[in-house]
Design a protein around this motif. Sequence first.
Motif, PDB file in Angstrom:
ATOM      1  N   ALA A  66       5.238   9.429  -0.532  1.00  0.00           N
ATOM      2  CA  ALA A  66       4.035   8.463  -0.195  1.00  0.00           C
ATOM      3  C   ALA A  66       4.256   7.518   0.855  1.00  0.00           C
ATOM      4  O   ALA A  66       3.312   7.437   1.685  1.00  0.00           O
ATOM      5  CB  ALA A  66       3.550   7.763  -1.640  1.00  0.00           C
ATOM      6  N   ILE A  67       5.564   7.208   0.929  1.00  0.00           N
ATOM      7  CA  ILE A  67       5.860   6.279   2.174  1.00  0.00           C
ATOM      8  C   ILE A  67       5.645   7.051   3.448  1.00  0.00           C
ATOM      9  O   ILE A  67       5.185   6.158   4.530  1.00  0.00           O
ATOM     10  CB  ILE A  67       7.210   5.731   1.906  1.00  0.00           C
ATOM     11  N   LEU A  68       6.105   8.185   3.403  1.00  0.00           N
ATOM     12  CA  LEU A  68       6.008   9.038   4.721  1.00  0.00           C
ATOM     13  C   LEU A  68       4.722   9.282   4.996  1.00  0.00           C
ATOM     14  O   LEU A  68       4.240   9.109   6.372  1.00  0.00           O
ATOM     15  CB  LEU A  68       6.835  10.205   4.676  1.00  0.00           C
ATOM     16  N   LEU A  69       3.906   9.681   4.067  1.00  0.00           N
ATOM     17  CA  LEU A  69       2.403  10.003   4.408  1.00  0.00           C
ATOM     18  C   LEU A  69       1.708   8.689   4.823  1.00  0.00           C
ATOM     19  O   LEU A  69       0.917   8.746   5.910  1.00  0.00           O
ATOM     20  CB  LEU A  69       1.532  10.705   3.202  1.00  0.00           C
ATOM     21  N   HIS A  70       1.614   7.737   4.318  1.00  0.00           N
ATOM     22  CA  HIS A  70       1.283   6.225   4.681  1.00  0.00           C
ATOM     23  C   HIS A  70       1.427   6.191   6.055  1.00  0.00           C
ATOM     24  O   HIS A  70       0.717   5.834   6.903  1.00  0.00           O
ATOM     25  CB  HIS A  70       1.709   5.038   3.923  1.00  0.00           C
ATOM     26  N   ALA A  71       3.002   6.215   6.558  1.00  0.00           N
ATOM     27  CA  ALA A  71       3.273   5.940   7.804  1.00  0.00           C
ATOM     28  C   ALA A  71       2.908   6.930   8.906  1.00  0.00           C
ATOM     29  O   ALA A  71       2.424   6.420   9.964  1.00  0.00           O
ATOM     30  CB  ALA A  71       4.885   5.936   7.860  1.00  0.00           C
ATOM     31  N   ALA A  72       2.580   8.037   8.444  1.00  0.00           N
ATOM     32  CA  ALA A  72       1.951   8.948   9.355  1.00  0.00           C
ATOM     33  C   ALA A  72       0.526   9.013   9.650  1.00  0.00           C
ATOM     34  O   ALA A  72      -0.022   8.851  10.643  1.00  0.00           O
ATOM     35  CB  ALA A  72       2.208  10.571   9.000  1.00  0.00           C
ATOM     36  N   LEU A  73      -0.155   8.387   8.320  1.00  0.00           N
ATOM     37  CA  LEU A  73      -1.489   8.000   8.642  1.00  0.00           C
ATOM     38  C   LEU A  73      -1.884   6.955   9.484  1.00  0.00           C
ATOM     39  O   LEU A  73      -2.929   6.558  10.313  1.00  0.00           O
ATOM     40  CB  LEU A  73      -2.044   7.862   7.300  1.00  0.00           C
ATOM     41  N   ARG A  74      -0.745   5.930   9.582  1.00  0.00           N
ATOM     42  CA  ARG A  74      -1.122   4.633  10.315  1.00  0.00           C
ATOM     43  C   ARG A  74      -0.640   4.641  11.972  1.00  0.00           C
ATOM     44  O   ARG A  74      -0.716   4.012  12.611  1.00  0.00           O
ATOM     45  CB  ARG A  74      -0.603   3.552   9.794  1.00  0.00           C
ATOM     46  N   GLY A  75      -0.079   6.068  11.992  1.00  0.00           N
ATOM     47  CA  GLY A  75       0.213   6.300  13.680  1.00  0.00           C
ATOM     48  C   GLY A  75       1.680   6.028  13.937  1.00  0.00           C
ATOM     49  O   GLY A  75       1.890   6.180  14.973  1.00  0.00           O
ATOM     50  N   ASP A  76       2.495   6.014  13.016  1.00  0.00           N
ATOM     51  CA  ASP A  76       3.924   6.074  13.269  1.00  0.00           C
ATOM     52  C   ASP A  76       4.503   7.042  13.992  1.00  0.00           C
ATOM     53  O   ASP A  76       3.783   8.235  13.823  1.00  0.00           O
ATOM     54  CB  ASP A  76       4.756   5.390  11.937  1.00  0.00           C
ATOM     55  N   GLU A 179      -2.658   6.862  -8.392  1.00  0.00           N
ATOM     56  CA  GLU A 179      -3.178   5.752  -7.839  1.00  0.00           C
ATOM     57  C   GLU A 179      -2.246   4.551  -7.771  1.00  0.00           C
ATOM     58  O   GLU A 179      -1.868   3.663  -6.666  1.00  0.00           O
ATOM     59  CB  GLU A 179      -4.263   5.322  -8.636  1.00  0.00           C
ATOM     60  N   GLN A 180      -1.418   4.300  -8.571  1.00  0.00           N
ATOM     61  CA  GLN A 180      -0.388   2.979  -8.527  1.00  0.00           C
ATOM     62  C   GLN A 180       0.478   3.159  -7.314  1.00  0.00           C
ATOM     63  O   GLN A 180       0.836   2.393  -6.665  1.00  0.00           O
ATOM     64  CB  GLN A 180       0.220   2.986 -10.038  1.00  0.00           C
ATOM     65  N   ILE A 181       1.113   4.490  -7.496  1.00  0.00           N
ATOM     66  CA  ILE A 181       2.015   4.696  -6.295  1.00  0.00           C
ATOM     67  C   ILE A 181       1.539   4.583  -5.047  1.00  0.00           C
ATOM     68  O   ILE A 181       2.148   4.197  -4.116  1.00  0.00           O
ATOM     69  CB  ILE A 181       2.798   6.181  -6.634  1.00  0.00           C
ATOM     70  N   ALA A 182       0.410   5.195  -4.933  1.00  0.00           N
ATOM     71  CA  ALA A 182      -0.357   5.055  -3.412  1.00  0.00           C
ATOM     72  C   ALA A 182      -0.405   3.626  -3.112  1.00  0.00           C
ATOM     73  O   ALA A 182      -0.141   3.180  -2.011  1.00  0.00           O
ATOM     74  CB  ALA A 182      -1.681   5.763  -3.639  1.00  0.00           C
TER      75      ALA A 182
END
Length: 217
Positions: A66-76, A179-182
């Motif tokens: 989830a952390i990796l996916l969030h980071a990739a989505l925001r353009g890291d 939902e909570q983890i996201a």
Amino acid sequence: MSTVQSGTTAAWLTLMQWLSPAFPLGSFAYSHGLETAIASGDVRDAATLDAWLRTLLRHGTGRSDAILLHAALRGDDPDALADVARAFAASAERAREAEDQGAALARTVNALRGTQAPPRPLPVALGVAAADLGLVPERVVACYLQAFASNLVSCATRAVPLGQTEAQGVLAHLAPEFEQIARDTLGMGVAEIASSAFGADIASLEHEALAVRLYRS
């Protein structure tokens, strides 16, 4: 590049296509160490499957992905994220699972879009592909976690075995976790990745020594 208008129903349908069992990732071939847990009796019914998956989601691969996916989505930087994903793989089979599925996703999305994204571990590859869809990040991550858990529930349905309704009940009860983890991982960086799902990690390490294996991990 994507021709789907950002944030539309078509964008959501594109994401759901990528996360569908029909999309050629080969996810059905991987159990993420669950096959070992079933063989040892640690997972033997719906209740123990539920407990296993909750731990994996809250404290293991689910949270890390989830952390990796969030980071990739925001353009890291996707290459740096890919290196982190590889470093946190608990076993060679886990690493191959993420790499093979990520490569399959990139290959098919490239063919559909006319892009040239290189192969990367699955959560990073998905984040790169979905970044221009304009979707709410928490929902993208929750959908990814559901797809991840759904594949493992499918493995358990066949290998425990569980009835279809019983197995789907486990998946339905996990929805609040997705939902909570996201939500909890939104804005987190790779420095906050950690894992304490030690039983799942050990099961993954021991999988290659099973006398009979149906899955690649």
